[in-house]
Design an enzyme around this catalytic site. Structure first.
Site, PDB file in Angstrom:
ATOM      1  N   PRO A 117       0.782  -1.245   0.000  1.00 32.70           N
ATOM      2  CA  PRO A 117       0.000   0.000   0.000  1.00 32.70           C
ATOM      3  C   PRO A 117       0.812   1.294   0.000  1.00 32.70           C
ATOM      4  O   PRO A 117       0.800   2.054   0.970  1.00 32.70           O
ATOM      5  CB  PRO A 117      -0.840  -0.139   1.267  1.00 32.70           C
ATOM      6  N   CYS A 118       1.475   1.570  -1.122  1.00 35.03           N
ATOM      7  CA  CYS A 118       2.200   2.834  -1.240  1.00 35.03           C
ATOM      8  C   CYS A 118       1.232   4.015  -1.205  1.00 35.03           C
ATOM      9  O   CYS A 118       1.644   5.143  -0.925  1.00 35.03           O
ATOM     10  CB  CYS A 118       3.055   2.845  -2.502  1.00 35.03           C
TER      11      CYS A 118
END
Length: 183
Positions: A117-118
């Site tokens: 989850p950047c």
């Protein structure tokens, strides 16, 4: 390599490419809506349960092909940010003993967006910063889907994960990951 497509309403389609038993790459196609039947296998089931928040990163990390070196460590750090929370580039930089700019470059090199989850990494002033798919609107929708409010283009501080939790999560996840893979 085998690829499957998963569709997230209001976000777009994820093309997930699998090599052997590891997820090698995720491509985001923006603007696709609706539900499509896909090849049903254990990886797609795990992916859907992870994306919808039913399972955590410990259950998905064994399926991921993380990048080498610092990129892999940055991906583990991003996975350490709890759903519904965000961390700043500076927080991850302190965690990995590097610079916020380096974290931004590593996040943009993330080949597994949404899964790693950047989108949960933001600027210190609360603004969203960039997004690896190139569309910040997708980053905003993903955060909102996870319960993070965005007010005037910024994430309120109440959604920021504290350093103690981030560090604890990182160490636990890194320990789990290092038992089954090389980073």
């Amino acid at each position: 390599m085998h690829c499957i497509t998963l569709v997230l309403r209001g976000v777009g389609a994820l093309e997930v490419c699998i090599h052997g038993d590891r997820i090698r790459e995720v491509r985001v196609r923006v603007g696709v809506d609706g539900v499509r039947d896909n090849v049903v296998n254990s990886i797609s089931d795990v992916l859907l349960r992870y994306i919808t928040g039913l399972i955590g990163p410990q259950e998905i990390i064994d399926y991921l092909e993380l990048g080498p070196g610092l990129l892999g460590l940055a991906q583990v750090a991003m996975l350490s940010i709890p759903r519904g929370r965000v961390a700043t580039y500076a927080q991850l930089a302190r965690l990995l003993n590097t610079s916020p700019r380096a974290i931004g470059k590593l996040a943009s090199a993330n080949r597994l967006p949404i899964i790693v989850p950047c989108h949960r990494v933001i600027k210190s002033d609360g603004s969203l910063g960039g997004y690896s798919s190139g569309d910040v609107e997708v980053k905003m929708r993903l955060l909102e889907m996870e319960g993070v409010r965005i007010v005037n283009g910024k994430v309120p501080r109440q959604y920021l994960v504290d350093d103690v939790t981030l560090t604890r999560n990182f160490r636990e996840l890194l320990s789990h990951a290092s038992r089954s893979m090389t980073i």
